[in-house]
Design a protein around this motif. Structure first.
Motif, mmCIF file in Angstrom:
data_model
loop_
_atom_site.group_PDB
_atom_site.id
_atom_site.type_symbol
_atom_site.label_atom_id
_atom_site.label_comp_id
_atom_site.label_asym_id
_atom_site.label_seq_id
_atom_site.Cartn_x
_atom_site.Cartn_y
_atom_site.Cartn_z
ATOM 1 N N TYR A 1 -5.813 4.376 -0.774
ATOM 2 C CA TYR A 1 -6.715 4.391 -1.925
ATOM 3 C C TYR A 1 -7.578 5.654 -1.979
ATOM 4 O O TYR A 1 -7.954 6.093 -3.046
ATOM 5 C CB TYR A 1 -7.637 3.166 -1.893
ATOM 6 C CG TYR A 1 -6.975 1.920 -2.450
ATOM 7 C CD1 TYR A 1 -7.097 1.603 -3.819
ATOM 8 C CD2 TYR A 1 -6.241 1.087 -1.641
ATOM 9 C CE1 TYR A 1 -6.481 0.477 -4.315
ATOM 10 C CE2 TYR A 1 -5.633 -0.035 -2.136
ATOM 11 C CZ TYR A 1 -5.760 -0.348 -3.482
ATOM 12 O OH TYR A 1 -5.156 -1.451 -3.982
ATOM 13 N N LEU A 2 -7.894 6.170 -0.812
ATOM 14 C CA LEU A 2 -8.874 7.247 -0.796
ATOM 15 C C LEU A 2 -8.219 8.615 -0.637
ATOM 16 O O LEU A 2 -8.890 9.590 -0.321
ATOM 17 C CB LEU A 2 -9.881 7.043 0.339
ATOM 18 C CG LEU A 2 -10.642 5.725 0.283
ATOM 19 C CD1 LEU A 2 -11.571 5.591 1.471
ATOM 20 C CD2 LEU A 2 -11.433 5.645 -1.017
ATOM 21 N N ASN A 3 -6.908 8.692 -0.856
ATOM 22 C CA ASN A 3 -6.223 9.960 -0.700
ATOM 23 C C ASN A 3 -6.828 11.014 -1.618
ATOM 24 O O ASN A 3 -6.934 10.814 -2.826
ATOM 25 C CB ASN A 3 -4.738 9.789 -1.005
ATOM 26 C CG ASN A 3 -3.970 11.079 -0.793
ATOM 27 O OD1 ASN A 3 -4.434 11.978 -0.113
ATOM 28 N ND2 ASN A 3 -2.798 11.152 -1.394
ATOM 29 N N LEU B 1 0.835 -1.216 0.000
ATOM 30 C CA LEU B 1 0.000 0.000 0.000
ATOM 31 C C LEU B 1 0.866 1.260 0.000
ATOM 32 O O LEU B 1 0.378 2.351 0.300
ATOM 33 C CB LEU B 1 -0.919 0.001 1.239
ATOM 34 C CG LEU B 1 -1.995 -1.073 1.214
ATOM 35 C CD1 LEU B 1 -2.568 -1.306 2.604
ATOM 36 C CD2 LEU B 1 -3.105 -0.685 0.257
ATOM 37 N N VAL C 1 -14.361 1.434 -5.197
ATOM 38 C CA VAL C 1 -13.391 2.528 -5.340
ATOM 39 C C VAL C 1 -12.476 2.199 -6.507
ATOM 40 O O VAL C 1 -11.891 1.113 -6.566
ATOM 41 C CB VAL C 1 -12.585 2.691 -4.049
ATOM 42 C CG1 VAL C 1 -11.517 3.763 -4.220
ATOM 43 C CG2 VAL C 1 -13.529 3.030 -2.912
ATOM 44 N N ILE D 1 -9.873 11.884 -1.870
ATOM 45 C CA ILE D 1 -11.296 11.678 -2.145
ATOM 46 C C ILE D 1 -12.093 12.137 -0.936
ATOM 47 O O ILE D 1 -11.821 11.723 0.204
ATOM 48 C CB ILE D 1 -11.585 10.201 -2.469
ATOM 49 C CG1 ILE D 1 -10.843 9.800 -3.735
ATOM 50 C CG2 ILE D 1 -13.072 9.962 -2.590
ATOM 51 C CD1 ILE D 1 -10.947 8.338 -4.068
ATOM 52 N N ALA E 1 -9.918 4.156 -7.511
ATOM 53 C CA ALA E 1 -8.637 4.870 -7.472
ATOM 54 C C ALA E 1 -7.470 3.894 -7.301
ATOM 55 O O ALA E 1 -7.660 2.759 -6.849
ATOM 56 C CB ALA E 1 -8.649 5.875 -6.340
ATOM 57 N N GLU E 2 -6.287 4.363 -7.622
ATOM 58 C CA GLU E 2 -5.063 3.594 -7.462
ATOM 59 C C GLU E 2 -4.443 3.931 -6.126
ATOM 60 O O GLU E 2 -4.578 5.059 -5.642
ATOM 61 C CB GLU E 2 -4.070 3.975 -8.575
ATOM 62 C CG GLU E 2 -4.476 3.513 -9.958
ATOM 63 C CD GLU E 2 -4.340 2.008 -10.109
ATOM 64 O OE1 GLU E 2 -3.272 1.490 -9.787
ATOM 65 O OE2 GLU E 2 -5.350 1.365 -10.499
ATOM 66 N N PRO E 3 -3.714 3.007 -5.481
ATOM 67 C CA PRO E 3 -2.972 3.376 -4.283
ATOM 68 C C PRO E 3 -1.855 4.344 -4.638
ATOM 69 O O PRO E 3 -1.199 4.203 -5.676
ATOM 70 C CB PRO E 3 -2.431 2.038 -3.791
ATOM 71 C CG PRO E 3 -2.466 1.135 -4.963
ATOM 72 C CD PRO E 3 -3.556 1.589 -5.848
ATOM 73 N N GLN E 4 -1.671 5.325 -3.793
ATOM 74 C CA GLN E 4 -0.694 6.366 -4.080
ATOM 75 C C GLN E 4 0.473 6.277 -3.120
ATOM 76 O O GLN E 4 0.323 5.841 -1.992
ATOM 77 C CB GLN E 4 -1.355 7.751 -3.964
ATOM 78 C CG GLN E 4 -2.363 8.001 -5.051
ATOM 79 C CD GLN E 4 -3.116 9.295 -4.831
ATOM 80 O OE1 GLN E 4 -2.916 9.956 -3.809
ATOM 81 N NE2 GLN E 4 -3.959 9.644 -5.774
#
Lengths: 172, 106, 643
Positions: free
Chosen positions: B52-54, A47, A113, B56, A115-118
């Motif tokens: 994942y939710l950064n 992650l 969700v 959002i 989105a991609e993990p950042q």
């Protein structure tokens, strides 16, 4: 590639956890816990939380596991109990399965969700920790101090041969 | 690419296993270990959400990770206290099996 | 005369002094009690002289419009209850004081005189008793209460004195409480009279509710003015009568008096013959304005009186214990007084009260002398004594005079008073009453003759060999009373001079001279003489065999000898009714009130607690399980709600 890594990490984590709740040997349980915690650290790496992974390995893998092993040594009975689970274990199994089911269902049914993990910048983490979260951070240090003193007071031996009065007032 | 859901399910499974350990084991030491499992399940969930939710909604990039740091801190304190109590229990009662300790029974 | 209140005060003071200091007082305090009653007697004499000299000019005295008699009334504040200006409660103000009228005067004379005699007599009779001092303490208290009863000018004070004499009666009947007999008799007397006392109390309160005053004068004035309805008057009269019946041992409350003979004989003479038992008659005489206003109440009094008189006379005829014969005789004569009051013969009743009081005190003290002489402390079975006339001539003479007087032999006082009663009965009541009254008079003479002949004449009994005459103190008292028993009746007549006869001094409504009806008097003399002659034939000459008489009247005898089964009836009622109801109530109390009402909630709580505490296993994992289940439940709840 990542999925494969995740599966490996998940197997380590879940397997270690199952080992903790299944083994008879307390020392084995502590080692299984270490396995599970390292698996979790792997999950953190996946992650992009490298700092957390490091903290996990250092604190859990190092400090906590050593404390556990100390505790096990200090309290170890001469033989391992034949029965490691108490009488309500079927009920406990049902409850645990139910809670897992509820949690899983909740996650499953939640909106997906995409989105991609950042990968965050670590200096930002430090900045956030010491500005926005400064007060909780200080409180956490205080909590640690209190826990430390409390642990010393509780565990301090009042007399050397204390266990002699054991089970004098115990009842079945 | 691993979906968020997988991490969440991993956390849920780990939490369930930890809960079973808390509810079913006899040894107080094993119960504390199971609690650690549950805390880790929470941590996995927190960090996964943070990654994942950064950005959002109202989520900040590191809130999840910082809360996880606090969880680890508290876990460390909890382990220290828990084993102190277990030690004292062992000294007083000669056992760490919680089903043999029921003096608060009716 | 205003100092007449001192008459009881002396004895009231003497009682606690004797109780506290009897160990140090000379003669265990007995002289103090005698001194107190002697002082009372002197004050009474002075007050009487003062009263005879008083006229309506005296500010305290007045000729009552209701009773027609000169009445002197002295009173002072007693207490005030209630807050002035308070609208909820009236202010109740009470005076207390003394009411002196001819009735009070003669009654006080009887009480002080007989009490003085009895206390002197008791010096010898009670000699050596371990509780000699206590005896005199209770005697003093009794005399004080009895005198207060006679003097009281209001019903509340009268009621207090009424209960006090009852208490003293209880204490003195049970004086020898080490033995079961006196103990039980004292309890019986207390309980039985208490039944009547409740009626008296309710009657007094009912009167107070309607009149607003406890004062007798106020009450009588209200009755005379017609302020009270007939129903209220009759109710009050009957309630007061209940009290009088209890105290004066009228049927069906007569059962305690014969048992009261378990007490010392001087006590029987004073309390259960001459003074306390006449309190009922006195109450009716005193409250006569109320009774006179209610013909129904008067009729009830007459009926109860004749039933009591006749029933008790028959029982007295078959009793074998000397004191019980006298006790039943007392009951019978009290019945005659009630009958006379019911017939309107107020003067006759009071006259007979006095004559009977002296005669019966004489008889009881004579009986006590016999017991003293033969060494019996308890019952004197008349079948076991006889011919005592030779060993105890003085006692025999005195007793015979009393018996002849009560039996109605002419020129003795009992003859005159009984004659007056018969006369008023014949004037005012249906014929059946006069027939029964004559029968009673005949029986009265017969049983008195029987007691007299069997004890003092005829052949010697087995218990009479060692008999000896009593000390001079006892026989002296007997002699004085005997003189009165002979001579008292003569004051009924209109002697030349200032005195107009008993009926011109003590009267209700109007003064009356002595009536003399040759027919009534002749019949009564005939019956009395016949009775004595019959008794002489049977018991002295033995002309008729005792046994054949008993056999002939066997069925009647059995009923009478069992005292008409009154006691048995009471016992049956107590056993069957009272105890059954009580058992049911006790069961209700135990099963419902106690088990359900009191223990029930406790039981429920305990059982619920026992059931509930099972969840407290003491195992930490059990609690954790519940916490986990709670979390699941909450999660599902929130989830469902948000969905």
């Amino acid at each position: 590639m990542q999925l494969a890594l995740f599966i490996i990490v998940a197997i380590f984590t879940i397997g270690g956890a199952l080992g903790v709740v299944a083994t008879r040997n307390v020392v084995h349980a502590a080692l299984f816990l270490l396995l599970s915690l390292l698996g979790a650290a792997g999950a953190y790496l996946l992650l992009f939380a490298e700092f957390l992974a490091l903290v996990q390995v250092l604190i859990y893998g190092g400090a906590i596991t050593i404390v556990v092993l100390f505790a096990v040594m200090l309290t170890r009975s001469s033989e391992y109990p034949r029965i490691t689970d108490n009488k309500q274990w079927p009920l406990a199994l049902l409850t645990a399965a139910a809670l897992s089911g509820v949690l899983g269902a909740a996650f499953w049914l939640a909106p997906e969700v995409v989105a991609e993990p950042q990968a965050p910048v670590f200096s930002d983490l430090a900045a956030s920790l010491f500005t926005k979260w400064a007060l909780p951070f200080e409180i956490a240090s205080l909590v640690l101090l209190v826990a430390l003193i409390g642990a010393i007071i509780i565990a301090r031996a009042q007399n050397v041969d204390a266990p002699t009065d054991a089970s004098s007032d115990g009842e079945a | 690419m691993v979906p968020l859901l997988y991490f969440q399910l991993l956390g849920a499974a780990l939490f369930g296993i930890g809960l079973y350990g808390v509810l079913a084991r006899r040894s107080a030491v094993l119960i504390v270990l199971s609690i650690e499992l549950m805390l880790n399940a929470v941590n996995i969930n927190l960090i996964a959400a943070a990654s994942y939710l950064n950005g959002i909604g109202r989520f900040d990039a590191f809130d999840g990770q910082i809360i996880a740091i606090f969880v680890i801190t508290v876990a460390a304190a909890e382990v220290g206290l828990a084993f102190a109590i277990i030690l004292r229990m062992y000294r007083n009662r000669g056992t760490v099996n919680v089903d043999e300790i029921n003096i608060l029974k009716w | 005369m205003p100092l007449a209140f001192l008459i009881p005060v002396f004895s009231f003071v003497a009682c606690p002094l004797i109780i506290l200091f009897q160990r140090w007082l000379p003669g265990r305090g007995a002289p103090l009690a005698i001194l107190a009653i002697g002082g009372g007697f002197v004050v009474w004499a002075l007050a009487t002289i003062g009263f005879l000299g008083a006229s309506p000019d005296n500010p305290a005295c007045d000729v009552s419009a209701i009773t027609g008699a000169l009445t002197c009334h002295f009173s002072t504040d007693w207490f005030t209850a209630g807050v002035p200006g308070n609208e909820i409660t009236d202010v109740i103000h009470l005076d207390w004081g003394i009411l002196i009228d001819p009735l009070t005067i003669v009654l006080l004379g009887l009480i002080t005189f007989v009490a003085l005699g009895v206390q002197l007599y008791s010096l010898e009779y009670m000699k050596g008793d371990p509780r000699f001092g206590w005896y005199y303490a209770w005697q003093a208290l009794f005399v004080a209460a009895m005198l207060t009863l006679a003097l009281a000018d209001n019903f509340l004070l009268l009621y207090i004195a009424w209960e006090l004499v009852g208490l003293c009666s209880y204490l003195l009947i049970g004086f020898w409480f080490e033995q079961p007999g006196p103990r039980e008799a004292a309890k019986k007397a207390f309980v039985v009279t208490r039944i009547g006392d409740v009626g008296l109390l309710v009657g007094i309160l009912l009167l107070w509710l309607n009149v607003g005053s406890f004062s007798m004068t106020d009450a009588f004035a209200a009755v005379a003015a017609g302020e009270l309805s007939n129903g209220v008057i009759t109710a009050v009269a009957i309630l007061l009568l209940l009290g009088a019946m209890g105290k004066s041992a009228q049927f069906p409350f007569h059962v305690w008096l014969p048992d009261a003979m378990e007490g010392p004989t001087p006590v029987s003479a004073l309390i259960h013959a001459a003074t306390m038992v006449i309190a009922g008659v006195y109450l009716v005489a005193r409250a006569y304005p109320i009774f006179a206003a209610s013909p129904e109440a008067l009729l009830i009094i007459a009926i109860i009186g004749i039933i009591t008189a006749l029933g008790a006379a028959t029982i007295a005829l078959v009793s074998t214990d000397l004191k019980r014969i006298l006790a039943y005789s007392t009951v019978s004569h009290l019945g005659l007084m009630m009958l006379s009051l019911g017939a309107g013969g107020w003067i006759a009743a009071v006259f007979h009260l006095m004559a009977h009081g002296f005669a019966k005190a004489l008889l009881f003290l004579g009986a006590g002398s016999v017991m003293h002489g033969v060494g019996a402390h308890g019952d004197v079975d008349i079948r076991r004594v006889g011919g005592l006339r030779r060993a105890m001539p003085l006692t025999a003479t005195a007793f015979s005079i009393g018996a002849l007087s009560l039996g109605g032999i002419p020129i003795l006082s009992g003859f005159w008073s009984k004659d007056e009663i018969l006369l008023s009965v014949s004037h005012h009541l249906p014929a059946i009453f006069i027939v029964l009254a004559f029968l009673t008079a005949f029986l009265s003479a017969l049983y008195m003759a029987r007691a007299m002949f069997v004890v003092f004449f005829g052949s010697e009994g087995e218990d009479s060999h060692h008999a000896h005459e009593s000390p001079i103190l006892m026989t002296g008292v007997l002699a004085v009373l005997a003189v009165l028993a002979v001579g008292f009746g003569w004051i009924a007549f209109n002697w030349p001079g200032a005195f107009g006869g008993f009926g011109s001094f003590v009267f209700y409504d109007h003064a009356e001279g002595f009536h003399f009806n040759p027919l009534i008097a002749g019949l009564s003399v005939l019956l009395a003489v016949a009775a004595f002659a019959l008794a002489w034939l049977v018991y002295v000459r033995r002309g008729w065999s005792h046994e054949s008489l008993r056999a002939r009247f066997a069925p009647v005898l059995r009923v009478v000898e069992n005292r008409y089964y009154v006691d048995e009836t009471y016992q049956w009622v107590i056993d069957r009714v009272v105890l059954t109801v009580s058992a049911a109530l006790a069961f209700f109390d135990r099963a419902v009130v106690n088990d359900v009402g009191i223990n029930g909630p406790g039981d429920v709580v305990r059982r619920v607690g026992v059931a509930l505490r099972l969840h407290v296993t003491g195992h930490v994992y059990s609690y954790a399980l519940v916490v986990a289940l709670g979390v699941i439940a909450l999660a599902i709840f929130w989830w469902l709600r948000s969905a």
